[in-house]
Design a protein around this motif. Structure first.
Motif, PDB file in Angstrom:
ATOM      1  N   LEU A  93     -53.694  38.001  50.133  1.00 45.15           N
ATOM      2  CA  LEU A  93     -53.062  37.534  48.887  1.00 45.15           C
ATOM      3  C   LEU A  93     -52.357  38.441  48.042  1.00 45.15           C
ATOM      4  CD1 LEU A  93     -55.812  35.058  47.615  1.00 45.15           C
ATOM      5  CD2 LEU A  93     -53.413  34.244  48.359  1.00 45.15           C
ATOM      6  N   PHE A  94     -52.968  39.790  48.122  1.00 44.55           N
ATOM      7  CA  PHE A  94     -52.264  40.686  47.240  1.00 44.55           C
ATOM      8  C   PHE A  94     -51.080  41.310  47.788  1.00 44.55           C
ATOM      9  CE2 PHE A  94     -51.460  45.059  45.142  1.00 44.55           C
ATOM     10  CZ  PHE A  94     -51.223  44.450  43.982  1.00 44.55           C
ATOM     11  N   ALA A  95     -50.938  41.313  49.204  1.00 47.80           N
ATOM     12  CA  ALA A  95     -49.948  41.959  49.928  1.00 47.80           C
ATOM     13  C   ALA A  95     -48.731  41.237  49.593  1.00 47.80           C
ATOM     14  CB  ALA A  95     -50.226  41.879  51.404  1.00 47.80           C
ATOM     15  N   LYS A  96     -48.818  39.677  49.744  1.00 50.05           N
ATOM     16  CA  LYS A  96     -47.583  38.728  49.622  1.00 50.05           C
ATOM     17  C   LYS A  96     -47.485  38.727  48.023  1.00 50.05           C
ATOM     18  CE  LYS A  96     -45.457  34.545  50.557  1.00 50.05           C
ATOM     19  NZ  LYS A  96     -44.566  34.657  49.478  1.00 50.05           N
ATOM     20  N   THR A  97     -48.329  38.624  47.046  1.00 45.45           N
ATOM     21  CA  THR A  97     -48.213  38.589  45.781  1.00 45.45           C
ATOM     22  C   THR A  97     -47.474  39.989  45.101  1.00 45.45           C
ATOM     23  OG1 THR A  97     -49.961  37.272  45.278  1.00 45.45           O
ATOM     24  CG2 THR A  97     -49.126  38.554  43.391  1.00 45.45           C
ATOM     25  N   LEU A  98     -47.848  40.868  45.820  1.00 45.55           N
ATOM     26  CA  LEU A  98     -46.931  42.176  45.465  1.00 45.55           C
ATOM     27  C   LEU A  98     -45.608  42.103  45.807  1.00 45.55           C
ATOM     28  CD1 LEU A  98     -47.271  45.198  44.615  1.00 45.55           C
ATOM     29  CD2 LEU A  98     -47.927  45.943  46.785  1.00 45.55           C
ATOM     30  N   ALA A  99     -45.268  41.870  46.959  1.00 48.60           N
ATOM     31  CA  ALA A  99     -43.998  41.691  47.609  1.00 48.60           C
ATOM     32  C   ALA A  99     -42.859  40.533  46.673  1.00 48.60           C
ATOM     33  CB  ALA A  99     -43.912  41.090  49.068  1.00 48.60           C
ATOM     34  N   ASP A 100     -43.865  39.372  46.428  1.00 53.43           N
ATOM     35  CA  ASP A 100     -43.337  38.485  45.373  1.00 53.43           C
ATOM     36  C   ASP A 100     -42.854  39.017  44.110  1.00 53.43           C
ATOM     37  OD1 ASP A 100     -43.220  36.554  47.691  1.00 53.43           O
ATOM     38  OD2 ASP A 100     -44.885  35.268  46.714  1.00 53.43           O
ATOM     39  N   SER A 101     -43.820  39.986  43.567  1.00 59.22           N
ATOM     40  CA  SER A 101     -43.730  40.408  42.227  1.00 59.22           C
ATOM     41  C   SER A 101     -42.514  41.272  42.180  1.00 59.22           C
ATOM     42  CB  SER A 101     -44.935  41.056  41.759  1.00 59.22           C
ATOM     43  OG  SER A 101     -45.974  40.143  41.591  1.00 59.22           O
ATOM     44  N   ARG A 102     -42.405  41.972  43.129  1.00 56.70           N
ATOM     45  CA  ARG A 102     -41.243  43.098  43.413  1.00 56.70           C
ATOM     46  C   ARG A 102     -39.818  42.104  43.425  1.00 56.70           C
ATOM     47  NH1 ARG A 102     -44.417  46.763  47.015  1.00 56.70           N
ATOM     48  NH2 ARG A 102     -44.746  48.725  45.716  1.00 56.70           N
ATOM     49  N   ALA A 103     -39.732  41.221  44.049  1.00 58.19           N
ATOM     50  CA  ALA A 103     -38.670  40.185  44.340  1.00 58.19           C
ATOM     51  C   ALA A 103     -38.527  39.857  43.149  1.00 58.19           C
ATOM     52  CB  ALA A 103     -38.896  38.998  45.188  1.00 58.19           C
TER      53      ALA A 103
END
Length: 156
Positions: A93-103
């Motif tokens: 989950l965090f890998a995707k949340t991290l990418a989405d947070s950067r976006a």
């Protein structure tokens, strides 16, 4: 294999069941009142700019939401299935949340964890969050116990 995608309305019943079970167990979330599906949807789908679910096959095994708290900072909450745990769901989950947070344009992600939630404190440390500050006696449990809230930060 765990798959992660953005949360959809169809995920709300499963996510509500996961968080309500964790609330019922006590001691590992600041939420103390169970969510209705409508309240969950309002909070996670309508308020949080980043929401993701982890799936094992078609079963939701966890979710994360990251809420905009201003100044390019998101505040994260993570919940995984405690009835039928799936190892690695939180990290996926965090890998995707991290990418989405950067976006989204965030510069930091914070996690606000009650000091009695040793599992949550360890989880966020393993992800690379560092201790930022402690809010003394910030939260009162249903039994009247006061606990600190530990703020951990992840710089993007």
């Amino acid at each position: 294999m765990i798959r992660v995608r953005g949360m959809k309305r169809v995920d709300v019943p499963a996510c509500t069941a996961i968080v309500n079970h964790i609330i019922a167990l006590g001691g590992s979330t600041a939420y103390e009142d169970p969510f209705s599906e409508d309240a969950f949807s309002d909070h996670y789908l309508d308020e949080a700019p980043v929401t993701n679910v982890a799936l094992l096959g078609t079963r939701v095994v966890g979710f994360q939401g990251a809420f905009d708290v201003g100044d390019d900072v998101l505040s994260i909450g993570s919940f995984t299935d405690r009835l039928n745990p799936v190892k690695g769901a939180g990290r996926a989950l965090f890998a995707k949340t991290l990418a989405d947070s950067r976006a989204f344009g965030a510069k930091e992600i914070i996690a606000k964890i009650t000091s009695d939630n040793t599992g949550g404190l360890a989880f966020y440390s393993r992800l690379g969050f560092v201790d930022h500050e402690v809010w003394k006696d910030d939260f009162t449990r249903a039994d009247g116990a006061k606990v600190d809230r530990v703020i951990k930060r992840y710089t993007l």
